[in-house]
Design an enzyme around this catalytic site. Structure first.
Site, PDB file in Angstrom:
ATOM      1  N   LYS A  26     -85.965  -7.386 106.594  1.00  0.00           N
ATOM      2  CA  LYS A  26     -86.962  -8.064 105.763  1.00  0.00           C
ATOM      3  C   LYS A  26     -87.952  -8.817 106.649  1.00  0.00           C
ATOM      4  O   LYS A  26     -87.563  -9.611 107.494  1.00  0.00           O
ATOM      5  CB  LYS A  26     -86.258  -9.051 104.819  1.00  0.00           C
ATOM      6  CG  LYS A  26     -87.217  -9.761 103.873  1.00  0.00           C
ATOM      7  CD  LYS A  26     -86.454 -10.516 102.801  1.00  0.00           C
ATOM      8  CE  LYS A  26     -86.070 -11.912 103.187  1.00  0.00           C
ATOM      9  NZ  LYS A  26     -87.201 -12.840 103.367  1.00  0.00           N
ATOM     10  N   ASP A  54     -91.637  -8.876 102.421  1.00  0.00           N
ATOM     11  CA  ASP A  54     -91.397  -9.960 101.452  1.00  0.00           C
ATOM     12  C   ASP A  54     -92.581 -10.934 101.475  1.00  0.00           C
ATOM     13  O   ASP A  54     -92.476 -12.036 102.003  1.00  0.00           O
ATOM     14  CB  ASP A  54     -90.081 -10.653 101.841  1.00  0.00           C
ATOM     15  CG  ASP A  54     -89.709 -11.804 100.916  1.00  0.00           C
ATOM     16  OD1 ASP A  54     -90.210 -11.849  99.776  1.00  0.00           O
ATOM     17  OD2 ASP A  54     -88.910 -12.667 101.347  1.00  0.00           O
ATOM     18  N   LYS A  79     -94.377 -11.552  98.537  1.00  0.00           N
ATOM     19  CA  LYS A  79     -94.463 -12.110  97.176  1.00  0.00           C
ATOM     20  C   LYS A  79     -95.917 -12.215  96.690  1.00  0.00           C
ATOM     21  O   LYS A  79     -96.416 -13.308  96.422  1.00  0.00           O
ATOM     22  CB  LYS A  79     -93.801 -13.492  97.134  1.00  0.00           C
ATOM     23  CG  LYS A  79     -92.341 -13.493  97.558  1.00  0.00           C
ATOM     24  CD  LYS A  79     -91.736 -14.883  97.448  1.00  0.00           C
ATOM     25  CE  LYS A  79     -90.280 -14.910  97.807  1.00  0.00           C
ATOM     26  NZ  LYS A  79     -90.005 -14.709  99.249  1.00  0.00           N
ATOM     27  N   ASP A 124    -101.574 -12.908  92.573  1.00  0.00           N
ATOM     28  CA  ASP A 124    -103.022 -13.111  92.506  1.00  0.00           C
ATOM     29  C   ASP A 124    -103.538 -12.326  91.299  1.00  0.00           C
ATOM     30  O   ASP A 124    -102.729 -11.813  90.506  1.00  0.00           O
ATOM     31  CB  ASP A 124    -103.666 -12.624  93.820  1.00  0.00           C
ATOM     32  CG  ASP A 124    -104.928 -13.410  94.168  1.00  0.00           C
ATOM     33  OD1 ASP A 124    -105.783 -13.565  93.276  1.00  0.00           O
ATOM     34  OD2 ASP A 124    -105.049 -13.873  95.322  1.00  0.00           O
ATOM     35  N   THR A 177     -85.258 -19.350  93.917  1.00  0.00           N
ATOM     36  CA  THR A 177     -83.941 -20.010  93.858  1.00  0.00           C
ATOM     37  C   THR A 177     -84.041 -21.509  94.171  1.00  0.00           C
ATOM     38  O   THR A 177     -83.090 -22.242  93.980  1.00  0.00           O
ATOM     39  CB  THR A 177     -82.927 -19.329  94.806  1.00  0.00           C
ATOM     40  OG1 THR A 177     -83.609 -18.916  95.978  1.00  0.00           O
ATOM     41  CG2 THR A 177     -82.284 -18.137  94.157  1.00  0.00           C
ATOM     42  N   ARG A 185     -79.354 -16.221 107.813  1.00  0.00           N
ATOM     43  CA  ARG A 185     -78.563 -17.085 108.694  1.00  0.00           C
ATOM     44  C   ARG A 185     -77.096 -16.666 108.819  1.00  0.00           C
ATOM     45  O   ARG A 185     -76.480 -16.911 109.849  1.00  0.00           O
ATOM     46  CB  ARG A 185     -78.680 -18.536 108.215  1.00  0.00           C
ATOM     47  CG  ARG A 185     -80.048 -19.110 108.538  1.00  0.00           C
ATOM     48  CD  ARG A 185     -80.355 -20.339 107.736  1.00  0.00           C
ATOM     49  NE  ARG A 185     -80.575 -20.019 106.325  1.00  0.00           N
ATOM     50  CZ  ARG A 185     -80.911 -20.906 105.409  1.00  0.00           C
ATOM     51  NH1 ARG A 185     -81.040 -22.171 105.741  1.00  0.00           N
ATOM     52  NH2 ARG A 185     -81.126 -20.532 104.170  1.00  0.00           N
TER      53      ARG A 185
HETATM   54  O1  C5P Z   1     -80.705 -17.373 105.736  1.00  0.00           O
HETATM   55  P1  C5P Z   1     -80.547 -16.870 104.328  1.00  0.00           P
HETATM   56  O2  C5P Z   1     -79.520 -15.762 104.212  1.00  0.00           O
HETATM   57  O3  C5P Z   1     -80.363 -17.970 103.327  1.00  0.00           O
HETATM   58  O4  C5P Z   1     -81.948 -16.184 104.027  1.00  0.00           O
HETATM   59  C1  C5P Z   1     -82.297 -15.685 102.766  1.00  0.00           C
HETATM   60  C2  C5P Z   1     -83.629 -14.995 102.830  1.00  0.00           C
HETATM   61  O5  C5P Z   1     -83.977 -14.599 101.511  1.00  0.00           O
HETATM   62  C3  C5P Z   1     -84.763 -15.888 103.322  1.00  0.00           C
HETATM   63  O6  C5P Z   1     -85.680 -15.045 104.022  1.00  0.00           O
HETATM   64  C4  C5P Z   1     -85.410 -16.399 102.062  1.00  0.00           C
HETATM   65  O7  C5P Z   1     -86.781 -16.656 102.205  1.00  0.00           O
HETATM   66  C5  C5P Z   1     -85.204 -15.201 101.114  1.00  0.00           C
HETATM   67  N1  C5P Z   1     -85.214 -15.547  99.691  1.00  0.00           N
HETATM   68  C6  C5P Z   1     -84.346 -16.478  99.134  1.00  0.00           C
HETATM   69  N2  C5P Z   1     -84.406 -16.755  97.785  1.00  0.00           N
HETATM   70  C7  C5P Z   1     -85.297 -16.122  97.008  1.00  0.00           C
HETATM   71  C8  C5P Z   1     -86.159 -15.169  97.552  1.00  0.00           C
HETATM   72  C9  C5P Z   1     -86.080 -14.904  98.916  1.00  0.00           C
HETATM   73  O8  C5P Z   1     -83.514 -17.042  99.837  1.00  0.00           O
HETATM   74  N3  C5P Z   1     -85.300 -16.355  95.714  1.00  0.00           N
END
Ligand code: C5P
Length: 241
Positions: free
Chosen positions: A36, A63, A65, A68, A127, A219
Protein backbone atom coordinates in the site's frame (compact mmCIF):
# COMPACT_ATOMS: atom_id res chain seq x y z
CA UNK A 1 -12.11 -16.04 -7.06
CA UNK A 2 -10.32 -17.41 -4.00
CA UNK A 3 -7.14 -15.52 -3.24
CA UNK A 4 -4.11 -17.14 -1.65
CA UNK A 5 -3.10 -15.72 1.74
CA UNK A 6 -0.24 -13.85 0.06
CA UNK A 7 -2.59 -11.94 -2.19
CA UNK A 8 -4.86 -11.14 0.75
CA UNK A 9 -2.15 -9.42 2.77
CA UNK A 10 -1.45 -5.76 1.95
CA UNK A 11 1.73 -4.38 3.52
CA UNK A 12 1.39 -0.64 4.27
CA UNK A 13 4.56 1.17 3.22
CA UNK A 14 4.11 3.96 5.76
CA UNK A 15 7.52 5.57 5.26
CA UNK A 16 8.51 8.75 3.43
CA UNK A 17 11.87 7.70 2.02
CA UNK A 18 11.45 5.84 -1.29
CA UNK A 19 14.74 3.98 -0.75
CA UNK A 20 13.45 2.71 2.56
CA UNK A 21 10.18 1.66 0.93
CA UNK A 22 11.97 -0.30 -1.79
CA UNK A 23 14.29 -1.81 0.78
CA UNK A 24 11.23 -3.19 2.61
CA UNK A 25 9.79 -4.55 -0.65
CA UNK A 26 13.11 -6.25 -1.43
CA UNK A 27 13.61 -7.57 2.12
CA UNK A 28 10.17 -9.16 2.24
CA UNK A 29 10.80 -10.72 -1.19
CA UNK A 30 8.45 -13.56 -2.06
CA UNK A 31 6.71 -13.31 1.30
CA UNK A 32 4.57 -10.31 0.24
CA UNK A 33 2.77 -9.58 -3.02
CA UNK A 34 0.70 -6.42 -2.42
CA UNK A 35 1.93 -3.08 -1.02
CA UNK A 36 0.00 0.00 0.00
CA UNK A 37 1.30 3.41 -1.04
CA UNK A 38 -0.34 6.19 0.94
CA UNK A 39 -0.13 9.99 1.12
CA UNK A 40 3.25 10.23 2.84
CA UNK A 41 5.17 8.09 0.41
CA UNK A 42 3.31 9.29 -2.68
CA UNK A 43 3.74 12.98 -1.84
CA UNK A 44 7.45 12.48 -1.18
CA UNK A 45 8.32 10.08 -3.96
CA UNK A 46 5.68 10.65 -6.66
CA UNK A 47 4.24 8.10 -9.09
CA UNK A 48 7.75 6.74 -9.78
CA UNK A 49 7.60 4.78 -6.53
CA UNK A 50 4.50 2.94 -7.76
CA UNK A 51 6.31 2.03 -10.99
CA UNK A 52 9.38 0.85 -9.07
CA UNK A 53 7.30 -1.44 -6.86
CA UNK A 54 5.42 -2.79 -9.87
CA UNK A 55 8.70 -3.41 -11.73
CA UNK A 56 9.52 -5.83 -8.92
CA UNK A 57 6.44 -7.84 -9.84
CA UNK A 58 4.36 -6.53 -6.92
CA UNK A 59 0.82 -5.14 -6.82
CA UNK A 60 0.09 -1.66 -5.51
CA UNK A 61 -2.91 -0.42 -3.54
CA UNK A 62 -2.85 3.36 -4.10
CA UNK A 63 -4.38 4.67 -0.89
CA UNK A 64 -4.99 8.33 -1.77
CA UNK A 65 -8.69 8.39 -0.77
CA UNK A 66 -9.87 10.63 -3.62
CA UNK A 67 -12.57 13.04 -2.45
CA UNK A 68 -13.57 15.88 -4.77
CA UNK A 69 -16.12 16.82 -7.43
CA UNK A 70 -16.94 13.95 -9.86
CA UNK A 71 -14.87 15.34 -12.74
CA UNK A 72 -11.72 15.77 -10.63
CA UNK A 73 -12.00 12.36 -8.98
CA UNK A 74 -12.63 10.71 -12.35
CA UNK A 75 -9.53 12.29 -13.85
CA UNK A 76 -7.42 11.17 -10.91
CA UNK A 77 -8.89 7.66 -11.20
CA UNK A 78 -7.98 7.53 -14.89
CA UNK A 79 -4.41 8.58 -14.05
CA UNK A 80 -4.21 5.87 -11.35
CA UNK A 81 -5.53 3.25 -13.79
CA UNK A 82 -2.94 4.23 -16.41
CA UNK A 83 -0.26 3.92 -13.73
CA UNK A 84 -1.26 0.27 -13.52
CA UNK A 85 -2.27 0.10 -9.85
CA UNK A 86 -4.08 -3.01 -8.61
CA UNK A 87 -6.44 -1.09 -6.34
CA UNK A 88 -7.25 2.51 -5.41
CA UNK A 89 -9.85 4.19 -3.22
CA UNK A 90 -12.34 7.07 -3.19
CA UNK A 91 -14.40 8.53 -0.35
CA UNK A 92 -17.97 7.25 -0.41
CA UNK A 93 -19.12 10.57 1.10
CA UNK A 94 -18.29 12.13 -2.29
CA UNK A 95 -21.71 10.75 -3.27
CA UNK A 96 -23.27 8.19 -5.59
CA UNK A 97 -22.80 10.31 -8.73
CA UNK A 98 -19.09 10.81 -8.08
CA UNK A 99 -18.46 7.10 -7.46
CA UNK A 100 -20.53 6.01 -10.45
CA UNK A 101 -18.93 8.44 -12.88
CA UNK A 102 -15.47 7.41 -11.68
CA UNK A 103 -16.25 3.69 -11.96
CA UNK A 104 -17.83 3.97 -15.41
CA UNK A 105 -14.93 6.04 -16.76
CA UNK A 106 -12.37 3.53 -15.43
CA UNK A 107 -14.26 0.57 -16.94
CA UNK A 108 -14.47 2.34 -20.30
CA UNK A 109 -10.80 3.39 -20.25
CA UNK A 110 -9.56 -0.07 -19.36
CA UNK A 111 -11.48 -1.68 -22.22
CA UNK A 112 -10.37 1.02 -24.68
CA UNK A 113 -6.69 0.95 -23.66
CA UNK A 114 -6.52 -2.74 -22.79
CA UNK A 115 -5.53 -2.08 -19.18
CA UNK A 116 -6.18 -4.49 -16.32
CA UNK A 117 -9.03 -2.77 -14.45
CA UNK A 118 -8.03 -1.72 -10.93
CA UNK A 119 -10.31 -2.55 -8.04
CA UNK A 120 -12.12 0.55 -6.84
CA UNK A 121 -12.68 0.62 -3.10
CA UNK A 122 -14.83 3.08 -1.13
CA UNK A 123 -13.71 4.60 2.16
CA UNK A 124 -16.67 4.57 4.56
CA UNK A 125 -16.08 6.12 7.99
CA UNK A 126 -12.46 6.62 8.96
CA UNK A 127 -11.50 4.43 11.90
CA UNK A 128 -10.42 7.59 13.76
CA UNK A 129 -14.08 8.73 13.88
CA UNK A 130 -16.24 7.76 16.82
CA UNK A 131 -19.91 8.31 17.64
CA UNK A 132 -19.12 11.57 19.49
CA UNK A 133 -17.39 13.14 16.49
CA UNK A 134 -20.14 11.87 14.21
CA UNK A 135 -22.85 13.48 16.32
CA UNK A 136 -21.25 16.60 17.75
CA UNK A 137 -18.94 17.65 14.94
CA UNK A 138 -20.47 16.21 11.76
CA UNK A 139 -24.09 16.48 12.91
CA UNK A 140 -24.81 12.89 11.83
CA UNK A 141 -27.30 11.38 14.25
CA UNK A 142 -27.09 7.74 13.24
CA UNK A 143 -24.85 5.24 15.01
CA UNK A 144 -21.42 4.71 13.47
CA UNK A 145 -22.49 1.22 12.39
CA UNK A 146 -25.63 2.48 10.63
CA UNK A 147 -23.60 5.20 8.96
CA UNK A 148 -20.98 2.70 7.70
CA UNK A 149 -23.74 0.38 6.47
CA UNK A 150 -25.37 3.24 4.56
CA UNK A 151 -22.10 4.33 2.92
CA UNK A 152 -21.20 0.74 2.01
CA UNK A 153 -24.61 0.31 0.33
CA UNK A 154 -24.01 3.52 -1.60
CA UNK A 155 -20.63 2.21 -2.83
CA UNK A 156 -22.32 -1.06 -3.81
CA UNK A 157 -25.05 0.79 -5.71
CA UNK A 158 -22.40 2.79 -7.56
CA UNK A 159 -20.77 -0.45 -8.74
CA UNK A 160 -17.58 -0.16 -6.70
CA UNK A 161 -15.75 -3.39 -5.92
CA UNK A 162 -15.81 -3.01 -2.16
CA UNK A 163 -15.05 -0.83 0.85
CA UNK A 164 -12.45 -0.22 3.53
CA UNK A 165 -13.91 -0.99 6.95
CA UNK A 166 -12.90 -1.96 10.46
CA UNK A 167 -12.77 -5.69 11.34
CA UNK A 168 -15.94 -5.28 13.42
CA UNK A 169 -17.97 -4.22 10.39
CA UNK A 170 -17.11 -7.06 7.99
CA UNK A 171 -20.12 -9.29 8.77
CA UNK A 172 -22.62 -6.45 8.57
CA UNK A 173 -21.26 -5.29 5.18
CA UNK A 174 -21.25 -8.80 3.73
CA UNK A 175 -24.85 -9.31 4.87
CA UNK A 176 -25.88 -5.97 3.35
CA UNK A 177 -23.96 -6.07 0.05
CA UNK A 178 -23.26 -9.77 -0.52
CA UNK A 179 -20.21 -11.96 -0.20
CA UNK A 180 -18.58 -10.83 -3.44
CA UNK A 181 -18.42 -7.22 -2.29
CA UNK A 182 -14.83 -6.83 -1.10
CA UNK A 183 -13.93 -5.73 2.41
CA UNK A 184 -10.44 -4.36 3.00
CA UNK A 185 -9.63 -4.15 6.72
CA UNK A 186 -6.89 -2.16 8.45
CA UNK A 187 -6.42 -2.23 12.22
CA UNK A 188 -4.97 -5.74 12.09
CA UNK A 189 -2.69 -6.81 14.92
CA UNK A 190 -1.31 -10.26 15.69
CA UNK A 191 -1.83 -11.02 19.39
CA UNK A 192 1.86 -10.28 20.14
CA UNK A 193 1.74 -6.68 18.77
CA UNK A 194 0.27 -3.69 20.72
CA UNK A 195 -2.78 -1.91 19.20
CA UNK A 196 -0.95 1.49 18.98
CA UNK A 197 -3.52 4.13 17.99
CA UNK A 198 -5.94 1.66 16.34
CA UNK A 199 -9.16 1.44 18.33
CA UNK A 200 -11.02 -1.42 16.66
CA UNK A 201 -8.45 -4.15 16.02
CA UNK A 202 -8.55 -7.86 15.16
CA UNK A 203 -5.89 -10.52 14.64
CA UNK A 204 -5.23 -11.64 11.06
CA UNK A 205 -6.88 -14.99 11.80
CA UNK A 206 -10.02 -13.38 13.23
CA UNK A 207 -10.35 -10.88 10.37
CA UNK A 208 -10.07 -13.65 7.77
CA UNK A 209 -12.51 -15.87 9.65
CA UNK A 210 -14.94 -12.95 9.75
CA UNK A 211 -14.72 -12.70 5.97
CA UNK A 212 -12.13 -9.99 5.22
CA UNK A 213 -10.94 -10.21 1.62
CA UNK A 214 -7.78 -8.18 2.24
CA UNK A 215 -6.04 -7.24 5.47
CA UNK A 216 -3.79 -4.19 5.67
CA UNK A 217 -0.82 -4.34 8.03
CA UNK A 218 1.81 -1.70 8.68
CA UNK A 219 3.40 -1.53 12.11
CA UNK A 220 2.59 -5.17 12.90
CA UNK A 221 5.28 -6.01 10.32
CA UNK A 222 7.45 -2.95 9.73
CA UNK A 223 8.02 -1.97 13.34
CA UNK A 224 9.12 -5.44 14.38
CA UNK A 225 12.81 -6.11 14.94
CA UNK A 226 12.80 -8.70 12.19
CA UNK A 227 9.98 -7.92 9.72
CA UNK A 228 10.65 -11.11 7.74
CA UNK A 229 10.20 -13.26 10.86
CA UNK A 230 7.06 -11.34 11.84
CA UNK A 231 5.64 -11.92 8.38
CA UNK A 232 6.46 -15.62 8.59
CA UNK A 233 4.48 -15.92 11.83
CA UNK A 234 1.60 -13.92 10.36
CA UNK A 235 1.51 -16.13 7.26
CA UNK A 236 1.22 -19.23 9.46
CA UNK A 237 -1.68 -17.59 11.26
CA UNK A 238 -3.34 -16.70 7.95
CA UNK A 239 -2.87 -20.20 6.58
CA UNK A 240 -4.71 -21.70 9.51
CA UNK A 241 -7.57 -19.18 9.47
O1 C5P B 1 0.39 0.36 11.20
P1 C5P B 1 -1.03 -0.08 10.94
O2 C5P B 1 -1.14 -1.56 10.64
O3 C5P B 1 -1.99 0.41 11.98
O4 C5P B 1 -1.38 0.66 9.58
C1 C5P B 1 -2.67 0.64 9.02
C2 C5P B 1 -2.66 1.32 7.68
O5 C5P B 1 -3.99 1.36 7.20
C3 C5P B 1 -2.17 2.77 7.72
O6 C5P B 1 -1.52 3.02 6.48
C4 C5P B 1 -3.44 3.58 7.81
O7 C5P B 1 -3.33 4.84 7.21
C5 C5P B 1 -4.41 2.71 6.99
N1 C5P B 1 -5.82 2.90 7.32
C6 C5P B 1 -6.33 2.74 8.60
N2 C5P B 1 -7.67 2.94 8.84
C7 C5P B 1 -8.49 3.29 7.84
C8 C5P B 1 -8.00 3.43 6.54
C9 C5P B 1 -6.64 3.23 6.32
O8 C5P B 1 -5.59 2.40 9.52
N3 C5P B 1 -9.78 3.42 8.07
Amino acid sequence: MRLSWKNKLIVALDVSDPRKALDIVDRLGDQAAVFKVGFELFVTAGPGIVEEIQKRGKRVFLDLKFHDIPNTVTRAAIAASRLGVYMFNVHTSGGLGMMKQCRDAVVELCIRENIQRPKIIGVTALTSLDSDILKNELDIHYSLKTHVKHLASLAFAAGLDGVVASPQEIGMIKRECGNDFLVVTPGIRPSWVPPDDQKRTATPRQALRDGADYIVMGRGILKQEEPEKALELISLEMLTA
